[in-house]
Scaffold this active site. Structure first.
Site, PDB file in Angstrom:
ATOM      1  N   LYS A 185      -3.665  -3.085 -10.601  1.00 42.28           N
ATOM      2  CA  LYS A 185      -3.342  -4.367 -10.256  1.00 42.28           C
ATOM      3  C   LYS A 185      -4.370  -5.388 -10.681  1.00 42.28           C
ATOM      4  O   LYS A 185      -5.359  -4.924 -10.965  1.00 42.28           O
ATOM      5  CB  LYS A 185      -3.019  -4.533  -8.793  1.00 42.28           C
ATOM      6  CG  LYS A 185      -1.647  -4.035  -8.378  1.00 42.28           C
ATOM      7  CD  LYS A 185      -1.325  -4.234  -6.865  1.00 42.28           C
ATOM      8  CE  LYS A 185       0.169  -3.792  -6.458  1.00 42.28           C
ATOM      9  NZ  LYS A 185       0.358  -3.845  -5.253  1.00 42.28           N
ATOM     10  N   ARG A 201       0.517   4.687  -4.057  1.00 43.22           N
ATOM     11  CA  ARG A 201       1.750   4.257  -4.872  1.00 43.22           C
ATOM     12  C   ARG A 201       0.988   4.034  -5.975  1.00 43.22           C
ATOM     13  O   ARG A 201       0.128   3.138  -6.510  1.00 43.22           O
ATOM     14  CB  ARG A 201       2.249   3.135  -4.292  1.00 43.22           C
ATOM     15  CG  ARG A 201       3.462   2.520  -5.054  1.00 43.22           C
ATOM     16  CD  ARG A 201       4.281   1.419  -4.628  1.00 43.22           C
ATOM     17  NE  ARG A 201       5.383   0.820  -5.502  1.00 43.22           N
ATOM     18  CZ  ARG A 201       5.062  -0.103  -6.522  1.00 43.22           C
ATOM     19  NH1 ARG A 201       3.983  -0.300  -6.699  1.00 43.22           N
ATOM     20  NH2 ARG A 201       6.095  -0.538  -7.384  1.00 43.22           N
TER      21      ARG A 201
HETATM   22  C1  8Y4 Z   1       0.221  -3.987 -13.397  1.00 38.40           C
HETATM   23  C2  8Y4 Z   1       1.218  -3.154 -12.585  1.00 38.40           C
HETATM   24  C3  8Y4 Z   1      -0.019  -5.175 -12.539  1.00 38.40           C
HETATM   25  C4  8Y4 Z   1       1.956  -3.549 -11.794  1.00 38.40           C
HETATM   26  C5  8Y4 Z   1       0.597  -5.411 -11.368  1.00 38.40           C
HETATM   27  C6  8Y4 Z   1       1.566  -4.556 -10.999  1.00 38.40           C
HETATM   28  C7  8Y4 Z   1       3.563  -2.477  -4.021  1.00 38.40           C
HETATM   29  C8  8Y4 Z   1       4.849  -2.351  -3.840  1.00 38.40           C
HETATM   30  C9  8Y4 Z   1       4.632  -3.282  -5.781  1.00 38.40           C
HETATM   31  C10 8Y4 Z   1       2.559  -2.399  -2.985  1.00 38.40           C
HETATM   32  C11 8Y4 Z   1       4.515  -1.348  -1.939  1.00 38.40           C
HETATM   33  C12 8Y4 Z   1       2.859  -4.084  -8.730  1.00 38.40           C
HETATM   34  C13 8Y4 Z   1       7.018  -2.827  -5.030  1.00 38.40           C
HETATM   35  C14 8Y4 Z   1       3.762  -4.849  -7.747  1.00 38.40           C
HETATM   36  N1  8Y4 Z   1       3.471  -3.155  -5.348  1.00 38.40           N
HETATM   37  N2  8Y4 Z   1       5.276  -1.623  -2.634  1.00 38.40           N
HETATM   38  N3  8Y4 Z   1       5.703  -2.706  -4.648  1.00 38.40           N
HETATM   39  N4  8Y4 Z   1       3.265  -1.516  -2.100  1.00 38.40           N
HETATM   40  N5  8Y4 Z   1       4.724  -0.518  -0.851  1.00 38.40           N
HETATM   41  N6  8Y4 Z   1       2.314  -4.927  -9.749  1.00 38.40           N
HETATM   42  O1  8Y4 Z   1       1.441  -2.301  -3.032  1.00 38.40           O
HETATM   43  O2  8Y4 Z   1       3.053  -2.778  -8.886  1.00 38.40           O
HETATM   44  S1  8Y4 Z   1       5.080  -4.011  -7.226  1.00 38.40           S
END
Ligand code: 8Y4
Length: 275
Positions: A218, A252
């Site tokens: 992130k 996660r």
């Molecule tokens: C690169 C890759 C940069 C991915 C950002 C991202 C969470 C979640 C997401 C979390 C729970 C993400 C669906 C965002 N984040 N569910 N989901 N907790 N429970 N961004 O932190 O991965 S999506």
């Protein structure tokens, strides 16, 4: 924790592998979504030691396009059916009550809802099941949440929100053993607010609910190390281990094999019988 077909032992950290079932993640060469490739990726993550798989049919990144109900069902249901024999719990990342119902019907074990079951009909959609429920904090809406996040005290505000949502679920008759909480790193928070939450995760604890933590790749990590998402593995592992030290239970992650190794070392350090 009760999680659909499974009773999870949270006495050791669990690794949840992220499976984005979207055309930009798994395409067939014509740009169409390939369900087979997504299923292969999930099986690979299980081989690498994933304890559960989080299946998402709609990108929840800031600025992503919304997906229709039918499109989300068409992406997610075949993957649930194909992975039903995979021997790990299947979590579905959705905020739509109709997707929750369809997914549970198809055999999903957990609902991961970034909206914390606030959508009308969401609690009813999961009430009569044994599925696990991840309740996440988000300020605002995905499209605009990063514009100007504001809190009086992020730790206090997020904790209060999660406590209220957990109480609403229990009042609706849901077994507290089904619930896991998530501070929602990156969901309507500045980098500083994200680090404040991680630093004080122990003081955000609500009752005895376990934590699910998502920092993998992130922007709170990119903010510090100045790297693109695919080059944030080391940063993701550092945050993951600190999160465990502060009381986290489920991580996660995108990078399952590497996270499983890092968690093994953390566990070995903690194991006083290993002398
Ligand atoms: C690169 C890759 C940069 C991915 C950002 C991202 C969470 C979640 C997401 C979390 C729970 C993400 C669906 C965002 N984040 N569910 N989901 N907790 N429970 N961004 O932190 O991965 S999506």
């Amino acid at each position: 924790m009760q999680c659909g077909r499974f009773e999870l032992d949270l006495g050791r950290p669990l690794v949840m592998g992220i499976l984005n079932v979207t055309p930009d993640s798994f395409s067939d060469g014509t740009g169409e979504l390939s369900i087979e490739r997504a299923v292969q990726r999930a099986r690979r993550m299980v081989e690498e030691g994933a304890d559960m798989i989080d299946i998402g049919g709609e990108s929840t990144r800031p600025g992503a396009d919304p997906v229709s109900l039918q499109e989300e069902l068409d992406r997610v249901l075949p993957v649930i059916e194909a992975l039903h024999d995979a021997a790990v719990p299947l979590s579905i990342d959705t905020f739509k009550p109709a997707v929750m119902q369809g997914a549970l019907q198809a055999g999903a074990d957990m609902i991961n809802d970034i909206r914390a079951l606030r959508e009308p009909g969401a609690i009813e959609a999961v009430a009569d099941s044994r599925c696990g429920l991840c309740i996440m904090h988000m300020q605002g809406e995905p499209r605009t949440m990063q514009v100007a996040p504001h809190y009086d005290d992020v730790v206090h505000d997020v904790k209060n929100f999660l406590a209220e949502r957990a109480q609403a679920l229990v009042q609706a008759g849901i077994n507290p053993q089904r619930i896991v909480l998530d501070p929602g790193f990156g969901f309507g928070k500045t980098a500083g607010q994200n680090y404040s939450m991680l630093r004080r995760l122990d003081s955000m604890q609500v009752g005895s609910y376990p934590w699910l933590l998502g920092f993998s790749r992130k922007s709170m990590l990119g903010h510090v190390v100045g790297r693109e998402p695919r080059d944030r593995l080391a940063a993701s592992l550092a945050a993951a281990l600190y999160g465990l030290e502060k009381g986290g239970h489920i991580l996660r992650v995108h990078d399952v094999a590497e996270t499983v190794d890092a968690v093994k070392i953390w566990q070995t350090i903690k194991d006083e019988s290993f002398v």
